[in-house]
Structure formats: structure tokens, C-alpha cells
Design a protein around this motif. Structure first.
Motif, PDB file in Angstrom:
ATOM      1  N   MET A   1       3.057   8.135   3.793  1.00  0.00           N
ATOM      2  CA  MET A   1       2.159   9.227   3.404  1.00  0.00           C
ATOM      3  C   MET A   1       2.458  10.483   4.228  1.00  0.00           C
ATOM      4  O   MET A   1       2.438  11.598   3.718  1.00  0.00           O
ATOM      5  CB  MET A   1       0.698   8.799   3.595  1.00  0.00           C
ATOM      6  CG  MET A   1       0.242   7.692   2.664  1.00  0.00           C
ATOM      7  SD  MET A   1       0.192   8.173   0.922  1.00  0.00           S
ATOM      8  CE  MET A   1       1.473   7.141   0.235  1.00  0.00           C
TER       9      MET A   1
ATOM     10  N   ILE B   1      -5.090   8.115  -3.050  1.00  0.00           N
ATOM     11  CA  ILE B   1      -3.843   7.897  -2.310  1.00  0.00           C
ATOM     12  C   ILE B   1      -2.936   9.120  -2.405  1.00  0.00           C
ATOM     13  O   ILE B   1      -2.472   9.623  -1.387  1.00  0.00           O
ATOM     14  CB  ILE B   1      -3.117   6.643  -2.844  1.00  0.00           C
ATOM     15  CG1 ILE B   1      -4.039   5.425  -2.744  1.00  0.00           C
ATOM     16  CG2 ILE B   1      -1.809   6.402  -2.068  1.00  0.00           C
ATOM     17  CD1 ILE B   1      -3.522   4.183  -3.411  1.00  0.00           C
TER      18      ILE B   1
ATOM     19  N   THR C   1      -2.269  13.019  -4.582  1.00  0.00           N
ATOM     20  CA  THR C   1      -2.718  13.963  -5.607  1.00  0.00           C
ATOM     21  C   THR C   1      -1.795  13.781  -6.813  1.00  0.00           C
ATOM     22  O   THR C   1      -0.705  13.192  -6.699  1.00  0.00           O
ATOM     23  CB  THR C   1      -2.618  15.417  -5.128  1.00  0.00           C
ATOM     24  OG1 THR C   1      -1.226  15.719  -4.900  1.00  0.00           O
ATOM     25  CG2 THR C   1      -3.411  15.649  -3.853  1.00  0.00           C
TER      26      THR C   1
ATOM     27  N   ILE D   1      -7.467  16.938  -2.183  1.00  0.00           N
ATOM     28  CA  ILE D   1      -6.374  16.459  -1.336  1.00  0.00           C
ATOM     29  C   ILE D   1      -6.376  14.933  -1.393  1.00  0.00           C
ATOM     30  O   ILE D   1      -7.314  14.337  -1.930  1.00  0.00           O
ATOM     31  CB  ILE D   1      -6.517  16.937   0.127  1.00  0.00           C
ATOM     32  CG1 ILE D   1      -7.835  16.417   0.723  1.00  0.00           C
ATOM     33  CG2 ILE D   1      -6.409  18.447   0.220  1.00  0.00           C
ATOM     34  CD1 ILE D   1      -7.949  16.648   2.215  1.00  0.00           C
ATOM     35  N   ALA D   2      -5.348  14.329  -0.843  1.00  0.00           N
ATOM     36  CA  ALA D   2      -5.268  12.868  -0.895  1.00  0.00           C
ATOM     37  C   ALA D   2      -4.894  12.323   0.484  1.00  0.00           C
ATOM     38  O   ALA D   2      -5.010  13.011   1.504  1.00  0.00           O
ATOM     39  CB  ALA D   2      -4.279  12.439  -1.969  1.00  0.00           C
ATOM     40  N   LEU D   3      -4.421  11.073   0.469  1.00  0.00           N
ATOM     41  CA  LEU D   3      -4.183  10.377   1.729  1.00  0.00           C
ATOM     42  C   LEU D   3      -3.227  11.106   2.685  1.00  0.00           C
ATOM     43  O   LEU D   3      -3.484  11.132   3.903  1.00  0.00           O
ATOM     44  CB  LEU D   3      -3.656   8.980   1.411  1.00  0.00           C
ATOM     45  CG  LEU D   3      -4.012   7.826   2.329  1.00  0.00           C
ATOM     46  CD1 LEU D   3      -5.449   7.858   2.790  1.00  0.00           C
ATOM     47  CD2 LEU D   3      -3.694   6.514   1.628  1.00  0.00           C
ATOM     48  N   PRO D   4      -2.122  11.685   2.212  1.00  0.00           N
ATOM     49  CA  PRO D   4      -1.224  12.345   3.167  1.00  0.00           C
ATOM     50  C   PRO D   4      -1.936  13.408   4.012  1.00  0.00           C
ATOM     51  O   PRO D   4      -1.800  13.420   5.245  1.00  0.00           O
ATOM     52  CB  PRO D   4      -0.147  12.979   2.267  1.00  0.00           C
ATOM     53  CG  PRO D   4      -0.104  12.078   1.079  1.00  0.00           C
ATOM     54  CD  PRO D   4      -1.538  11.681   0.854  1.00  0.00           C
ATOM     55  N   GLN D   5      -2.736  14.261   3.357  1.00  0.00           N
ATOM     56  CA  GLN D   5      -3.430  15.314   4.108  1.00  0.00           C
ATOM     57  C   GLN D   5      -4.531  14.730   4.988  1.00  0.00           C
ATOM     58  O   GLN D   5      -4.778  15.214   6.100  1.00  0.00           O
ATOM     59  CB  GLN D   5      -4.035  16.349   3.150  1.00  0.00           C
ATOM     60  CG  GLN D   5      -2.995  17.129   2.375  1.00  0.00           C
ATOM     61  CD  GLN D   5      -2.668  16.499   1.039  1.00  0.00           C
ATOM     62  OE1 GLN D   5      -2.871  15.315   0.810  1.00  0.00           O
ATOM     63  NE2 GLN D   5      -2.135  17.310   0.144  1.00  0.00           N
TER      64      GLN D   5
ATOM     65  N   ILE E   1      -4.578  11.779   6.400  1.00  0.00           N
ATOM     66  CA  ILE E   1      -3.938  11.140   7.566  1.00  0.00           C
ATOM     67  C   ILE E   1      -3.488  12.206   8.569  1.00  0.00           C
ATOM     68  O   ILE E   1      -3.699  12.071   9.775  1.00  0.00           O
ATOM     69  CB  ILE E   1      -2.739  10.280   7.112  1.00  0.00           C
ATOM     70  CG1 ILE E   1      -3.239   9.043   6.363  1.00  0.00           C
ATOM     71  CG2 ILE E   1      -1.875   9.874   8.304  1.00  0.00           C
ATOM     72  CD1 ILE E   1      -2.155   8.291   5.630  1.00  0.00           C
ATOM     73  N   LEU E   2      -2.869  13.258   8.060  1.00  0.00           N
ATOM     74  CA  LEU E   2      -2.382  14.302   8.973  1.00  0.00           C
ATOM     75  C   LEU E   2      -3.539  14.985   9.695  1.00  0.00           C
ATOM     76  O   LEU E   2      -3.439  15.307  10.888  1.00  0.00           O
ATOM     77  CB  LEU E   2      -1.537  15.321   8.203  1.00  0.00           C
ATOM     78  CG  LEU E   2      -0.162  14.796   7.781  1.00  0.00           C
ATOM     79  CD1 LEU E   2       0.524  15.779   6.832  1.00  0.00           C
ATOM     80  CD2 LEU E   2       0.726  14.542   8.992  1.00  0.00           C
TER      81      LEU E   2
END
Lengths: 349, 220
Positions: free
Chosen positions: A160, A207, A209, B58-62, B64-65
């Protein structure tokens, strides 16, 4: 439409939006095949013959129309260097990852499905199931998409972060994995499978977008589904999560079915039928997290009827199914009850 | 704290500038800004991130960051806080290595002022109880992503009862396949559908309430 279809005809017709004699049923039986066959999960996951016997035993105990000869995520991931851990009664677990820093994505190499990892186990199982059961069952093994595979070869948290911080190395890895997955799907078709249960598991709003999934997921999924030998749509997409990118999935090439957790997500079968029912075959209806493990056959009958009434009004375009792999602790009688409910409902009033 | 410092913290978290976070934390500490002041801005920023996550902007990547950013920003302040809103044990049950959700929960609870003992993943069930007793925890939180290991959650609860701590310690559960129905069926005090909701859940549990907070209206 034939008065009585065989299971293979029934599944294919439902995917092709042609009338069927009753809604077909999948048990989403992966690891539980080991229990059905009386094997340890390690034995089952490493022998095509044992996987086939386990799947056939599950079929005999439940009467499902569609089998997914699969054991675990390591079948492909081991080919890229992942180490697995085996605990009896449980799905083998990813233990040591192959990609631990962004630069490792570029080290991945194309796989040979007949030699690398344990893809050959599923390939051998398909041959044996087809040889023994013929058209008495449709076969669609689990095949992970590139982005799903990425989260098998690398800690998901790192994947991710790489989407944002290291997109170029990740793209290189996804590209290599795509080529390998095309050859795997071709190999399962050659072995006698009807298509793939193609795991687009990260295509859900909590998870990724939709834009992220387009770039890192659908981009590669499209290339694969357009390149594989079996064209015509007999592939089912499998998505995990509570906010599936259904609009995106419904427009995939060469995949007529979508399997998702309708009982746990924001898209119940009834709504999906109205919005997407003409585009895709809905593969859903049974709750693997609650009813199937906590309920009994009468609860399953009620849930099955509820799903069939919501998604089978046009007498096609639905496969009654759990939204994901069933727990190995699921009672065979509960899956059998779903098949009985489908038979009892028939084509409705 | 001046406006520029506020913006610097807020921007770092909201935009997930994880590589700048530690340096920002060090500069704030050097400037004499105490951890409570930084924590207030971090909460503002995470409220923004949490809202956008829940709205699926937004989703998991943002997410988590953002979580990594605030955790890194607080590194220079580690050990400087002497009071906590509560003590929470967190872990993923044995035979399950999926810890991304648990990691987010740990980070979120830390920024909201809780002392979190992170047991990690693949945790033997007895360890939840042992650590709860050893730390005087208010809450034990356990999670799993796998349907196969869902029954382990009920086993932890039984072990808490046998150990005689269930009356004093709340038990909350989470993970992708968990539902309110399941949580109530096994007798858990609380369930949250995502890391953002877990902050609200823990707040309720600390007040002595039970709460079941699904992430999607469709889930029951």
C-alpha cells in the motif's frame, strides 16, 4: 432451455445469461477440501491427487455445481520465493515474504505453472476431477490477480505504501506477475477448467481508491483477461471488502461473473441485480462469516431463498455462493442445505 | 505553537509525508513544543484523514502513510508522557499474520492518548490474558482476517473469564470477516468495522458501555 441441465451446463448458462433449470451453487470450498477428503492441509496442498479427492469428497457431501480446486495463496507466491507455514485444519499461511523493499519488485521472474510454486497441484487436480466427474461439475480454481499476488509476496502494508512512494518498482513487479498469471490460466484451461475464479481482492474502496485500483489493478487484470486462451466471459472475479468497486468490475473484459460478500458489503444482491444484473452474473448470497458457521440448515434455507428471490428473478445471471472461502469449520450439511434450497426453488413461481 | 508549526504538522499527516515526519517532530521538540500540543494537532489531522477515509475519498495507502507520519513525528517524544486515557492490549490471534488493520488501530489509539501494548500478530491466546493482567489493561482488543480463526476470539473471552479478569477488562474484536452479529453472539463487549471507528469504540468501552460500530450500513 433443457428441463434438467447438468451442473457444468448450469454454471456456464448462468454466466452467459441464458436460462437455467435452477440457480447453480458454489460452496467456495478451498482448504475445507482437505477435511472432506480426510487429509492434512499440508498433504492436500502439495498433491494434485489428494486435492482432487478432497474436492470430489466435498462435492459428494454437498452436491455443489461448481468447484474451486485451490489450497492457498502460496501456490503461486512460493514460485516467487515466499515461504509458507502449515497448521493442520487451517489454510496454509504466508510466513516469510519475498519482497521486503521496493527494489525487490524488480527481482521477480516469470513463473512456469508446471514447475514453479504449487500451481501444478491445482493443474493435476483439475485433470483428475474432470476425468472422474465429467460434466457433473464446473471447475474454476482460484487465480490471484497481479495486485492480489503482490500482497502475497510482500507485506500488504508495504504494498500500500509502495503504491504512493515507489510506484515504478511496483509496476515492474506487477508486469512480471501478469505474464505468469496468463500462462497459469492457460494451463488450467488446458487441464479442463471452465475458467478462473480471478481474485481481484483489492478492488474495494476501503483498500484502494478506484483510481488506484485502475492503475495498479485493473490495468493488469484487463491485459490478462484479454490475453488468456479462454475468451467468452467464463471467468468470475472475486473481490473482498465492504465497498467493492463494482462499477469497475462489472465492465471487465472476459469475466461475466462477480463474487463478493453481499451480506457484509454496501451492495446487497437485490441492489446489485437492479444496477448490474444485465451486465454480470451475481455470485453471492450466503454469508460465510455468520450464517454458514453459526447457523444450521434451516437458517441456510432461509438465507438461500432470500438471495435467490433477490437475484434470480430472470431465471439466470446468478450463482448462489458464499462471498469468500468458507471456514474449514463450516458444516457440510449447511452447504448441502443451500443446494437443496436451490433445487426446491427451481425457477420460482 | 505558532500557525506555521500547526500547518507543518497538519500538512505532514494529512498528506502522508512520512519521510519528513521525524525531522518535524525533532524540530518541534527543539522549539519547546510539548507532546500534548503536538497531539492536539495530530488529532485534528487524523480527524480529517479519518473523515476522508470513511467517505472513501482516500483509501488504505493514504491512511497508512498518515498513520506512519504521526507515529514518526511522535518518536522524539516517546517516554515523555506520564498520563494516558487508558491501557489497551492489541493483537492478531494465533495462526493469523494479517496485521495491517491492527497496526492502524494501534497507531490511532496512541495518537488519541491511549497506552497500547502491541502484541503483534500470530499471538498465542494465553498471551492476551497474561498481558492484560500484567499491565492492568482496561481493554483487550483482538482481531483476525480469517474466517478459520474467528473462533479463537471466543476462546480469548473464555480465557479472560477463567482468569477472573472479564469483569474488570472489556473485550473488543475486529477484522474483515467480523460482524456485529458475530461479536454479540460470542459475548464481546465491542466491535468496530475499521480503525477510525475503533477510537470511538474504545471511548465507549472506557465509559463502561458496550458498542458495535459497523463500517457499512449493510453489515449486521
Amino acid at each position: 432451455m433443457k428441463t434438467r441441465m447438468n451442473p457444468r451446463e448450469r454454471v456456464i448458462a448462468a454466466l452467459q445469461h441464458e436460462p437455467v433449470d435452477r440457480v447453480p451453487v458454489s460452496g467456495m470450498a478451498w482448504t475445507i477440501g482437505a477435511i472432506a477428503g480426510g487429509y492434512s492441509t499440508k498433504e492436500y496442498s502439495q498433491s494434485g491427487s489428494k486435492m482432487a479427492k478432497g474436492q470430489i469428497a466435498f462435492w459428494e457431501k454437498t452436491g455443489v455445481d461448481l468447484l474451486h480446486p485451490t489450497s492457498d495463496m502460496g501456490q503461486t507466491a512460493e514460485g516467487w520465493g515466499v515461504k509458507m507455514r502449515y497448521e493442520n485444519g487451517l489454510t496454509p499461511m504466508l510466513d516469510v515474504f519475498a519482497v521486503n523493499e521496493p527494489g525487490d519488485w524488480e527481482k521477480l521472474r516469470p513463473l512456469d505453472p508446471l514447475k514453479d510454486g504449487r500451481m501444478h497441484v491445482t493443474i493435476d487436480a483439475i485433470k483428475e476431477i474432470r476425468s472422474k466427474l465429467g460434466d457433473k461439475v464446473a471447475i474454476m480454481p482460484y487465480v490471484p490477480s497481479p495486485l492480489t499476488s503482490a500482497t502475497h509476496v510482500c507485506n500488504m502494508e508495504q504494498v500500500m505504501m509502495d503504491i504512493v512512494l515507489s510506484p515504478e518498482p511496483l509496476h515492474k513487479g506487477l508486469s512480471v506477475m501478469s505474464d505468469s498469471i496468463v500462462t497459469y490460466i492457460d494451463a488450467i484451461i488446458d487441464a479442463g477448467a471452465d475458467g478462473a475464479l480471478f481474485a481481484t481482492t483489492r478492488a474495494s474502496g476501503e483498500i484502494t481508491t478506484e483510481d488506484q485500483y485502475r492503475e495498479f489493478g485493473a490495468n493488469y487484470d484487463y491485459q490478462i483477461l484479454k490475453a488468456v486462451r479462454n475468451q467468452g466471459g467464463n471467468n468470475i472475479l472475486h473481490v473482498c471488502g465492504v465497498s467493492p468497486h463494482f462499477e469497475l468490475l462489472a465492465n471487465y473484459p472476459n469475466a461475466n461473473g462477480v463474487n463478493w460478500w453481499d451480506r457484509g458489503s454496501n451492495l446487497p444482491v437485490k441492489q446489485a441485480k437492479v444496477v448490474y444484473g444485465r451486465k454480470v452474473c451475481l455470485v453471492a448470497g450466503l454469508d460465510q462469516t455468520t450464517t454458514l458457521i453459526l447457523g444450521g440448515p434451516e437458517d441456510i434455507r432461509k438465507e438461500s431463498f432470500d438471495a435467490i428471490e433477490a437475484g434470480f428473478g430472470d431465471v439466470t445471471g446468478m450463482i448462489l455462493s458464499p462471498g469468500c472461502e468458507i471456514s474449514p469449520r463450516t458444516s457440510f450439511d449447511n452447504i448441502k442445505a443451500a443446494v437443496k434450497a436451490a433445487e426446491e426453488f427451481g425457477i420460482g413461481k | 505553537m505558532n500557525e506555521e508549526q500547526y500547518k507543518m504538522i497538519y500538512d505532514c499527516v494529512v498528506n502522508g509525508k512520512v519521510n519528513d515526519a521525524t525531522k518535524i517532530g525533532e524540530s518541534l521538540k527543539a522549539a519547546g513544543i510539548d507532546s500534548k500540543e503536538v497531539g492536539k494537532v495530530l488529532i485534528d489531522a487524523m480527524n480529517n484523514v479519518g473523515h476522508r477515509y470513511r467517505e472513501r475519498e482516500i483509501a488504505l495507502p493514504q491512511l497508512i502513510l498518515a498513520t506512519h507520519s504521526f507515529k514518526k513525528m511522535l518518536v522524539p517524544y516517546v517516554g515523555s508522557s506520564s498520563s494516558y486515557s487508558g491501557v489497551v492490549i492489541m493483537g492478531v490471534v494465533q495462526n493469523d499474520i494479517h496485521d495491517i488493520g491492527k497496526n492502524l488501530v494501534v497507531g490511532m489509539l496512541q495518537v488519541y492518548g491511549y497506552k497500547v501494548h502491541d502484541l503483534g500478530k500470530d499471538v498465542p491466546l494465553d498471551k492476551f490474558v497474561e498481558q492484560a493482567k500484567a499491565t492492568g489493561a482496561n481493554i483487550v482488543g483482538a482481531g483476525t482476517l480469517l474466517t478459520a480463526t474467528m473462533p479463537e476470539l471466543e476462546s480469548i473471552l473464555q480465557k479472560m473469564k477463567v482468569a477472573g479478569i472479564k469483569d474488570k477488562v472489556k473485550f473488543m474484536i475486529g477484522g474483515a470477516p467480523i460482524t456485529t452479529t458475530f461479536a454479540k453472539k460470542i459475548g464481546a463487549d465491542g466491535y468496530a468495522g475499521d480503525a477510525i471507528l475503533t477510537v470511538e469504540l474504545v471511548g465507549q468501552l472506557m465509559k463502561g458501555n458496550q458498542a458495535y460500530l459497523a463500517a457499512s450500513e449493510g453489515r449486521s
